[in-house]
Design a protein around this motif. Structure first.
Motif, PDB file in Angstrom:
ATOM      1  N   LYS A 130       0.701  -1.333  -0.129  1.00  0.00           N
ATOM      2  CA  LYS A 130      -0.071  -0.048   0.113  1.00  0.00           C
ATOM      3  C   LYS A 130       0.699   1.348  -0.075  1.00  0.00           C
ATOM      4  N   LEU A 131       2.062   1.341   0.870  1.00  0.00           N
ATOM      5  CA  LEU A 131       2.734   2.550   0.876  1.00  0.00           C
ATOM      6  C   LEU A 131       3.515   2.609  -0.259  1.00  0.00           C
ATOM      7  N   LEU A 132       4.071   1.356  -0.997  1.00  0.00           N
ATOM      8  CA  LEU A 132       4.679   1.565  -2.068  1.00  0.00           C
ATOM      9  C   LEU A 132       3.762   2.326  -3.394  1.00  0.00           C
ATOM     10  N   ASN A 133       2.655   2.163  -3.266  1.00  0.00           N
ATOM     11  CA  ASN A 133       1.759   2.513  -4.422  1.00  0.00           C
ATOM     12  C   ASN A 133       1.496   4.309  -4.060  1.00  0.00           C
ATOM     13  N   ASP A 134       1.774   4.633  -3.154  1.00  0.00           N
ATOM     14  CA  ASP A 134       1.945   6.172  -2.832  1.00  0.00           C
ATOM     15  C   ASP A 134       3.284   7.015  -3.241  1.00  0.00           C
ATOM     16  N   LEU A 135       4.224   6.035  -3.696  1.00  0.00           N
ATOM     17  CA  LEU A 135       5.461   6.481  -3.986  1.00  0.00           C
ATOM     18  C   LEU A 135       5.430   7.013  -5.699  1.00  0.00           C
ATOM     19  N   PRO A 136       6.184   7.936  -5.866  1.00  0.00           N
ATOM     20  CA  PRO A 136       6.238   8.493  -7.293  1.00  0.00           C
ATOM     21  C   PRO A 136       6.553   7.001  -8.136  1.00  0.00           C
ATOM     22  N   PRO A 137       6.265   6.929  -9.455  1.00  0.00           N
ATOM     23  CA  PRO A 137       6.378   5.633 -10.153  1.00  0.00           C
ATOM     24  C   PRO A 137       7.789   5.266 -10.181  1.00  0.00           C
ATOM     25  N   ALA A 138       8.606   6.302 -10.487  1.00  0.00           N
ATOM     26  CA  ALA A 138      10.210   5.977 -10.764  1.00  0.00           C
ATOM     27  C   ALA A 138      11.033   5.377  -9.794  1.00  0.00           C
ATOM     28  N   ARG A 139      10.395   5.987  -8.194  1.00  0.00           N
ATOM     29  CA  ARG A 139      10.960   5.496  -7.088  1.00  0.00           C
ATOM     30  C   ARG A 139      10.429   4.072  -6.966  1.00  0.00           C
ATOM     31  N   LYS A 140       9.177   3.895  -7.238  1.00  0.00           N
ATOM     32  CA  LYS A 140       8.589   2.716  -6.785  1.00  0.00           C
ATOM     33  C   LYS A 140       9.367   1.620  -7.735  1.00  0.00           C
ATOM     34  N   GLU A 141       9.608   1.792  -8.957  1.00  0.00           N
ATOM     35  CA  GLU A 141      10.078   0.868  -9.930  1.00  0.00           C
ATOM     36  C   GLU A 141      11.412   0.463  -9.508  1.00  0.00           C
ATOM     37  N   ILE A 142      12.363   1.589  -8.949  1.00  0.00           N
ATOM     38  CA  ILE A 142      13.690   1.501  -8.603  1.00  0.00           C
ATOM     39  C   ILE A 142      13.798   0.388  -7.327  1.00  0.00           C
ATOM     40  N   PHE A 143      12.959   0.627  -6.438  1.00  0.00           N
ATOM     41  CA  PHE A 143      12.760  -0.168  -4.993  1.00  0.00           C
ATOM     42  C   PHE A 143      12.325  -1.474  -5.358  1.00  0.00           C
ATOM     43  N   LEU A 144      11.380  -1.730  -6.323  1.00  0.00           N
ATOM     44  CA  LEU A 144      10.993  -3.183  -6.703  1.00  0.00           C
ATOM     45  C   LEU A 144      11.724  -4.015  -7.309  1.00  0.00           C
ATOM     46  N   MET A 145      12.656  -3.216  -8.123  1.00  0.00           N
ATOM     47  CA  MET A 145      13.808  -4.079  -8.711  1.00  0.00           C
ATOM     48  C   MET A 145      14.955  -4.686  -7.882  1.00  0.00           C
ATOM     49  N   ARG A 146      14.924  -3.687  -6.686  1.00  0.00           N
ATOM     50  CA  ARG A 146      16.034  -4.169  -6.038  1.00  0.00           C
ATOM     51  C   ARG A 146      15.468  -5.349  -5.024  1.00  0.00           C
ATOM     52  N   ARG A 147      14.115  -5.135  -4.383  1.00  0.00           N
ATOM     53  CA  ARG A 147      13.461  -5.890  -3.427  1.00  0.00           C
ATOM     54  C   ARG A 147      12.992  -7.340  -4.363  1.00  0.00           C
ATOM     55  N   ARG A 173      15.806   6.956   0.340  1.00  0.00           N
ATOM     56  CA  ARG A 173      14.452   7.732   0.440  1.00  0.00           C
ATOM     57  C   ARG A 173      13.330   6.591   0.739  1.00  0.00           C
ATOM     58  N   THR A 174      13.339   5.708  -0.097  1.00  0.00           N
ATOM     59  CA  THR A 174      12.146   4.789  -0.019  1.00  0.00           C
ATOM     60  C   THR A 174      12.331   4.067   1.343  1.00  0.00           C
ATOM     61  N   ILE A 175      13.244   3.587   1.680  1.00  0.00           N
ATOM     62  CA  ILE A 175      13.476   2.925   2.950  1.00  0.00           C
ATOM     63  C   ILE A 175      12.780   3.809   3.984  1.00  0.00           C
ATOM     64  N   LYS A 176      13.550   5.125   4.060  1.00  0.00           N
ATOM     65  CA  LYS A 176      13.220   6.286   4.997  1.00  0.00           C
ATOM     66  C   LYS A 176      11.864   6.218   5.237  1.00  0.00           C
ATOM     67  N   TYR A 177      11.042   6.282   4.073  1.00  0.00           N
ATOM     68  CA  TYR A 177       9.624   6.643   3.883  1.00  0.00           C
ATOM     69  C   TYR A 177       8.982   5.698   4.501  1.00  0.00           C
ATOM     70  N   LEU A 178       9.322   4.353   4.029  1.00  0.00           N
ATOM     71  CA  LEU A 178       8.537   3.199   4.526  1.00  0.00           C
ATOM     72  C   LEU A 178       8.734   2.805   6.083  1.00  0.00           C
ATOM     73  N   LYS A 179      10.132   3.017   6.633  1.00  0.00           N
ATOM     74  CA  LYS A 179      10.211   3.154   8.161  1.00  0.00           C
ATOM     75  C   LYS A 179       9.139   3.968   8.838  1.00  0.00           C
ATOM     76  N   SER A 180       9.232   5.361   8.249  1.00  0.00           N
ATOM     77  CA  SER A 180       8.397   6.448   9.082  1.00  0.00           C
ATOM     78  C   SER A 180       7.074   6.009   8.960  1.00  0.00           C
ATOM     79  N   LYS A 181       6.573   5.655   7.883  1.00  0.00           N
ATOM     80  CA  LYS A 181       4.960   5.092   7.887  1.00  0.00           C
ATOM     81  C   LYS A 181       4.722   3.889   8.765  1.00  0.00           C
ATOM     82  N   LEU A 182       5.378   3.014   8.610  1.00  0.00           N
ATOM     83  CA  LEU A 182       5.366   1.781   9.417  1.00  0.00           C
ATOM     84  C   LEU A 182       5.303   2.017  10.772  1.00  0.00           C
TER      85      LEU A 182
END
Length: 187
Positions: A130-147, A173-182
């Motif tokens: 759910k939180l990843l869906n709130d990310l900008p598309p480019a950031r989400k794509e980068i994170f999913l490629m890694r994960r 930035r994505t990890i920092k965002y996820l941590k804060s939201k979780l």
């Protein structure tokens, strides 16, 4: 031979008195056999407390069923020791049941713990999605490629035609965002 016969006659007399309800005959038989019976039971179970309990219980059974003791069919000690053996079997079965129940409970607890961990992981994964869906598309794509694809920063940079530093920054930035939201969700 005479001493053996005398001892047998005394025992038969005591049993006869016991059958009539003589406390003194009971005590005499108790003092004669309780030590031997205790040692016998303790040897079988290797537990002094339980051996003492079974010894006491065996003599209690003798007292309760004193009218049914037949002095003509065998020795009193054989009858007494058979009662104790039966009590040892019952105790062994009880201990086995307790051990099985304890092991089953331990298994159920570990199974429940594992189930809870799986549920927690599923809930966490749903929340992350759910939180990843709130990310900008480019950031989400980068994170999913890694994960999901387990690509290195360099491999992601090459595939997306961006710098390795940009990939690193976006993942950070994505990890920092996820941590804060979780943390907000948990609290």
């Amino acid at each position: 031979m005479k001493a053996e016969q005398k001892s047998k006659d005394i025992e038969e007399y005591l049993i006869c008195q016991l059958k009539s309800g003589s406390h003194q005959a009971f005590e005499t038989l108790y003092y004669k056999y309780s030590g031997k019976l205790y040692n016998f039971v303790n040897t079988l179970l290797n537990d002094a407390v339980i051996a003492k309990d079974i010894t006491q219980h065996s003599f209690l059974r003798i007292w309760e069923f004193r009218e049914h003791i037949d002095s003509d069919t065998g020795s009193f000690s054989g009858y007494l020791f058979q009662i104790a053996k039966n009590e040892v079997y019952k105790e062994s079965e009880r201990q086995l049941r307790v051990m099985l129940i304890t092991n089953l409970n331990d298994y159920e607890i570990s199974s429940k713990d594992e189930t809870i961990r799986k549920i927690d992981n599923e809930i966490l994964n749903v929340q992350i999605e759910k939180l990843l869906n709130d990310l900008p598309p480019a950031r989400k794509e980068i994170f999913l490629m890694r994960r999901n694809s387990h690509l290195t920063n360099k491999e992601i940079a090459v595939k997306l035609n961006i710098s390795e530093k940009t990939v690193e920054t976006q993942i950070h930035r994505t990890i920092k965002y996820l941590k804060s939201k979780l943390i907000e969700v948990i609290n």
